[in-house]
Design a protein around this motif. Structure first.
Motif, PDB file in Angstrom:
ATOM      1  N   LEU A 186      -1.750   2.659   9.313  1.00 40.37           N
ATOM      2  CA  LEU A 186      -2.562   2.733   8.100  1.00 40.37           C
ATOM      3  C   LEU A 186      -3.604   1.611   8.139  1.00 40.37           C
ATOM      4  O   LEU A 186      -3.269   0.453   8.371  1.00 40.37           O
TER       5      LEU A 186
ATOM      6  N   ALA B  11       0.834  -1.205   0.000  1.00 37.41           N
ATOM      7  CA  ALA B  11       0.000   0.000   0.000  1.00 37.41           C
ATOM      8  C   ALA B  11       0.869   1.256   0.000  1.00 37.41           C
ATOM      9  O   ALA B  11       0.613   2.190  -0.774  1.00 37.41           O
TER      10      ALA B  11
ATOM     11  N   PHE C  44      -7.388   7.253   1.999  1.00 40.23           N
ATOM     12  CA  PHE C  44      -6.928   6.281   2.981  1.00 40.23           C
ATOM     13  C   PHE C  44      -7.469   6.630   4.359  1.00 40.23           C
ATOM     14  O   PHE C  44      -7.956   7.729   4.584  1.00 40.23           O
TER      15      PHE C  44
ATOM     16  N   SER D 210      -6.653   1.577   5.778  1.00 37.18           N
ATOM     17  CA  SER D 210      -7.187   1.278   4.451  1.00 37.18           C
ATOM     18  C   SER D 210      -6.559   2.206   3.427  1.00 37.18           C
ATOM     19  O   SER D 210      -6.100   3.301   3.748  1.00 37.18           O
ATOM     20  N   PHE D 211      -6.553   1.734   2.186  1.00 32.17           N
ATOM     21  CA  PHE D 211      -6.018   2.500   1.064  1.00 32.17           C
ATOM     22  C   PHE D 211      -6.947   2.293  -0.123  1.00 32.17           C
ATOM     23  O   PHE D 211      -7.177   1.159  -0.540  1.00 32.17           O
TER      24      PHE D 211
END
Length: 109
Positions: free
Chosen positions: A98, A25, A41, A100-101
């Protein structure tokens, strides 16, 4: 509880089964940023000074900025700087936080 629709169930399964590796990602974020393509994101916030989180942050349109040097930020090797294109603010997030992307769940493998 409210029953979910079949479409909602399919969407949830797609997100679960389409998890993206954290490092893939980050690599894709860098590639898109180099091409001038914005992305979205989410990440869990963390303020190291206050040792506190303000919860999940959603960024809808962003591009990564140049990596910071170790002398400018003590956690530079774990931090990504980005420009939020909706607010025109430069911000940072810790890579391991992180979540989600571009709609895909991100996992650390």
């Amino acid at each position: 509880p409210k029953p979910s629709s079949a479409a909602s169930d399919v969407y949830k399964r797609q997100i679960y089964f389409c998890a993206m590796d954290l490092w893939d990602a980050i690599k894709e974020m860098r590639r898109l940023s180099a091409e001038g393509v914005p992305f979205g994101f989410t990440f869990m916030s963390y303020d190291a000074t206050a040792r506190a989180s303000k919860g999940v942050i959603e960024v809808r349109h962003a591009r990564l900025l140049k990596r910071e040097k170790q002398e400018n930020h003590r956690d530079a090797e774990f931090v990504e700087a980005y420009l939020d294109l909706d607010t025109c603010q430069a911000r940072r997030f810790y890579q391991p936080l992180l979540m989600s992307f571009n709609g895909q769940k991100v996992v650390l493998q």
